[in-house]
Design an enzyme around this catalytic site. Structure first.
Site, mmCIF file in Angstrom:
data_model
loop_
_atom_site.group_PDB
_atom_site.id
_atom_site.type_symbol
_atom_site.label_atom_id
_atom_site.label_comp_id
_atom_site.label_asym_id
_atom_site.label_seq_id
_atom_site.Cartn_x
_atom_site.Cartn_y
_atom_site.Cartn_z
ATOM 1 N N CYS A 1 0.817 -1.225 0.000
ATOM 2 C CA CYS A 1 0.000 0.000 0.000
ATOM 3 C C CYS A 1 0.851 1.276 0.000
ATOM 4 O O CYS A 1 0.329 2.369 -0.209
ATOM 5 C CB CYS A 1 -0.940 -0.011 1.192
ATOM 6 S SG CYS A 1 -1.890 -1.528 1.291
ATOM 7 N N HIS B 1 -3.423 6.879 2.222
ATOM 8 C CA HIS B 1 -3.817 5.560 1.735
ATOM 9 C C HIS B 1 -5.186 5.201 2.332
ATOM 10 O O HIS B 1 -5.416 5.359 3.538
ATOM 11 C CB HIS B 1 -2.759 4.537 2.157
ATOM 12 C CG HIS B 1 -3.216 3.133 2.023
ATOM 13 N ND1 HIS B 1 -3.754 2.652 0.849
ATOM 14 C CD2 HIS B 1 -3.263 2.100 2.917
ATOM 15 C CE1 HIS B 1 -4.092 1.388 1.024
ATOM 16 N NE2 HIS B 1 -3.809 1.034 2.257
ATOM 17 N N ASN C 1 -10.332 -0.923 -0.046
ATOM 18 C CA ASN C 1 -8.883 -0.706 -0.022
ATOM 19 C C ASN C 1 -8.291 -1.344 -1.283
ATOM 20 O O ASN C 1 -8.323 -2.557 -1.432
ATOM 21 C CB ASN C 1 -8.330 -1.362 1.256
ATOM 22 C CG ASN C 1 -6.829 -1.265 1.384
ATOM 23 O OD1 ASN C 1 -6.117 -1.043 0.407
ATOM 24 N ND2 ASN C 1 -6.342 -1.458 2.594
HETATM 25 N N1 ACO Z 1 -18.401 -9.399 9.910
HETATM 26 C C1 ACO Z 1 -18.875 -9.680 11.140
HETATM 27 N N2 ACO Z 1 -18.089 -10.011 12.156
HETATM 28 C C2 ACO Z 1 -16.758 -10.050 11.949
HETATM 29 C C3 ACO Z 1 -16.198 -9.783 10.691
HETATM 30 C C4 ACO Z 1 -17.080 -9.460 9.643
HETATM 31 N N3 ACO Z 1 -16.643 -9.178 8.406
HETATM 32 N N4 ACO Z 1 -14.858 -9.895 10.764
HETATM 33 C C5 ACO Z 1 -14.573 -10.230 12.040
HETATM 34 N N5 ACO Z 1 -15.732 -10.331 12.736
HETATM 35 C C6 ACO Z 1 -15.890 -10.684 14.151
HETATM 36 C C7 ACO Z 1 -14.730 -11.451 14.706
HETATM 37 O O1 ACO Z 1 -14.850 -12.826 14.448
HETATM 38 C C8 ACO Z 1 -14.865 -11.142 16.161
HETATM 39 O O2 ACO Z 1 -15.853 -11.937 16.712
HETATM 40 P P1 ACO Z 1 -15.694 -12.549 18.202
HETATM 41 O O3 ACO Z 1 -15.654 -11.332 19.100
HETATM 42 O O4 ACO Z 1 -16.910 -13.375 18.342
HETATM 43 O O5 ACO Z 1 -14.400 -13.301 18.175
HETATM 44 C C9 ACO Z 1 -15.358 -9.708 16.196
HETATM 45 O O6 ACO Z 1 -15.951 -9.471 14.897
HETATM 46 C C10 ACO Z 1 -14.275 -8.701 16.403
HETATM 47 O O7 ACO Z 1 -13.180 -9.037 15.550
HETATM 48 P P2 ACO Z 1 -11.899 -8.164 15.495
HETATM 49 O O8 ACO Z 1 -10.940 -8.766 14.519
HETATM 50 O O9 ACO Z 1 -11.431 -7.908 16.894
HETATM 51 O O10 ACO Z 1 -12.512 -6.832 14.893
HETATM 52 P P3 ACO Z 1 -11.882 -5.418 14.860
HETATM 53 O O11 ACO Z 1 -12.693 -4.500 15.670
HETATM 54 O O12 ACO Z 1 -10.408 -5.454 15.122
HETATM 55 O O13 ACO Z 1 -12.111 -5.020 13.345
HETATM 56 C C11 ACO Z 1 -10.841 -4.787 11.347
HETATM 57 C C12 ACO Z 1 -11.489 -5.766 12.328
HETATM 58 C C13 ACO Z 1 -11.915 -3.955 10.690
HETATM 59 C C14 ACO Z 1 -10.116 -5.595 10.300
HETATM 60 C C15 ACO Z 1 -9.851 -3.893 12.159
HETATM 61 O O14 ACO Z 1 -8.956 -4.685 12.895
HETATM 62 C C16 ACO Z 1 -9.094 -2.971 11.293
HETATM 63 O O15 ACO Z 1 -9.609 -1.989 10.816
HETATM 64 N N6 ACO Z 1 -7.793 -3.261 11.065
HETATM 65 C C17 ACO Z 1 -6.997 -2.575 10.125
HETATM 66 C C18 ACO Z 1 -6.776 -3.496 8.979
HETATM 67 C C19 ACO Z 1 -6.751 -2.825 7.657
HETATM 68 O O16 ACO Z 1 -7.320 -1.792 7.391
HETATM 69 N N7 ACO Z 1 -6.053 -3.474 6.762
HETATM 70 C C20 ACO Z 1 -5.992 -3.017 5.425
HETATM 71 C C21 ACO Z 1 -4.861 -3.657 4.745
HETATM 72 S S1 ACO Z 1 -3.349 -3.066 5.367
HETATM 73 C C22 ACO Z 1 -3.255 -1.513 4.878
HETATM 74 O O17 ACO Z 1 -3.840 -1.124 3.912
HETATM 75 C C23 ACO Z 1 -2.400 -0.651 5.698
#
Ligand code: ACO
Length: 338
Positions: free
Chosen positions: A111, A264, A294
């Site tokens: 990215c 980004h 993304n």
């Molecule tokens: N729909 C519903 N529930 C979901 C989903 C989904 N798509 N994905 C995960 N869950 C659930 C999980 O299983 C978990 O359930 P549990 O509590 O029963 O175990 C719960 O939601 C929370 O999961 P987390 O992984 O803790 O969710 P989080 O609040 O961290 O959100 C996310 C996940 C959106 C990916 C977040 O971590 C984030 O924004 N991270 C940044 C990642 C990113 O943007 N990457 C892009 C690529 S890298 C870059 O471009 C820099």
């Protein structure tokens, strides 16, 4: 002397996949995706490939710049998801658009890639090696995303963006670039061929055997994007503001001097988190992640193209662009519209 952006172009597939569409393949909901990431839909390839999207974005940038393809001295494509390993995607674009005088190569900094491409050609221009550069961020992420993993598949989209950078006495350039390989495991994707069998000679060199690439422990499931979402979130929200602040200190400017921060489009909450740490209003942080998701190294050039076409970037505007992602890698680059 540095280069100025004299034209931009972008291409996204017509095929739109909404959050509701995704509920048919993974257990998720429109509201969960939108609340956590800001993504409402993404454009996914149907008949396109990464290389054809790169080509289309390039053609549009060349046309927008009003130059002939023969004037281009270098083509740099940033991609982690090309359909092509050989030849490189940049050479494919060269052939397609008839940029016969260019030398061409691809880079992989995920990215951060478009920033790296921009910074690289600025160095080439500054050294006198080239006058006119075509830089492209192109990603077919739908080919490397695991569509059964709801933690990642909801985030990504496909697309390409391009810019022509041409030597100009008026251009201003400054940048800060960083990498930290120690955090590499937070976002990985092994090459598709890493788990294919390959031939080796036995010790006696008498027999040939099949072996599988196990030395690094890769499995076929590792050939899809795997992400520690929270680790990536923490990295982005902590390190990107530091990198941007370092750039502003280097230039002896403050965020008040900057008209826009083109970040980004990882996800909306990351952009908001960065804005909060920089103590800047989201009015200065344009986003389009809701429409495209993304698209990795295509995010910044697609956004730049939209901003230029909408007349939102005027002569004299001071911009800081920042890319960040797998590696981990990050960069903040100053751009003055001239
Ligand atoms: N729909 C519903 N529930 C979901 C989903 C989904 N798509 N994905 C995960 N869950 C659930 C999980 O299983 C978990 O359930 P549990 O509590 O029963 O175990 C719960 O939601 C929370 O999961 P987390 O992984 O803790 O969710 P989080 O609040 O961290 O959100 C996310 C996940 C959106 C990916 C977040 O971590 C984030 O924004 N991270 C940044 C990642 C990113 O943007 N990457 C892009 C690529 S890298 C870059 O471009 C820099």
């Amino acid at each position: 002397m540095f280069g100025k952006i004299i034209g931009t172009g972008s291409y996204v597939p017509e095929n739109i996949v909404t959050n509701n569409d995704l509920t048919k393949i993974v257990e998720t909901s429109d509201s969960w995706i939108e609340e956590r990431t800001g993504v409402k839909q993404r454009h996914l390839m149907k008949n396109e490939t990464t290389a054809t999207m790169a080509t289309e974005a390039a053609k549009r940038a060349v046309e927008n710049a009003g130059i002939k393809p023969e004037e281009i001295d270098v083509i740099v494509v940033s991609t982690v998801s090309s359909n092509l390993i050989l030849p490189n995607t940049a050479c494919f674009v060269q052939e397609q658009i008839g940029a016969i005088n260019a030398f061409c190569f691809d880079i992989n900094t995920a990215c951060t890639g478009f920033m790296m491409a921009y910074n690289t050609v600025q160095s080439y221009i500054n050294s006198g090696l080239v006058k006119t550069a075509l830089i492209i961020g192109a990603e077919g992420l739908s080919r490397i995303v695991d569509w059964s993993d709801r933690g990642t598949c909801i985030l990504f989209g496909d697309g390409a963006g391009a810019a022509i950078v041409k030597a100009s006495e008026a251009a201003v350039f400054e940048t800060v670039m960083k990498s930290d390989g120690r955090k590499g495991s937070a976002l990985t994707c092994y090459n598709g061929f890493a788990t294919r069998p390959r031939k080796i000679f036995t010790e006696e060199k008498q027999e040939i055997s099949d072996i599988y690439e196990k030395t690094n422990g890769q499995e076929s499931s590792d050939t899809f994007v795997k992400m520690d979402g929270q680790e990536i979130f923490r990295f982005a929200v902590k390190e990107v503001p530091k990198c941007i602040n370092e750039l502003m200190e280097k230039m002896n400017i403050t965020s008040d001097d900057v008209d826009m921060f083109v970040l980004h489009q990882a996800n909306l909450r990351i952009c908001q988190g960065i804005a909060k740490r920089l103590k800047i209003s989201m009015d200065k942080v344009p986003t389009n992640v809701s429409e495209y998701g993304n698209t990795s190294s295509a995010c910044i050039p697609i956004l730049l193209d939209e901003l230029f076409k909408a007349g939102k970037l005027k002569k004299g505007d001071k911009i800081i662009m920042s890319g960040f992602g797998a590696g981990v890698t990050l960069a903040a680059t100053y751009l003055e519209i001239c």
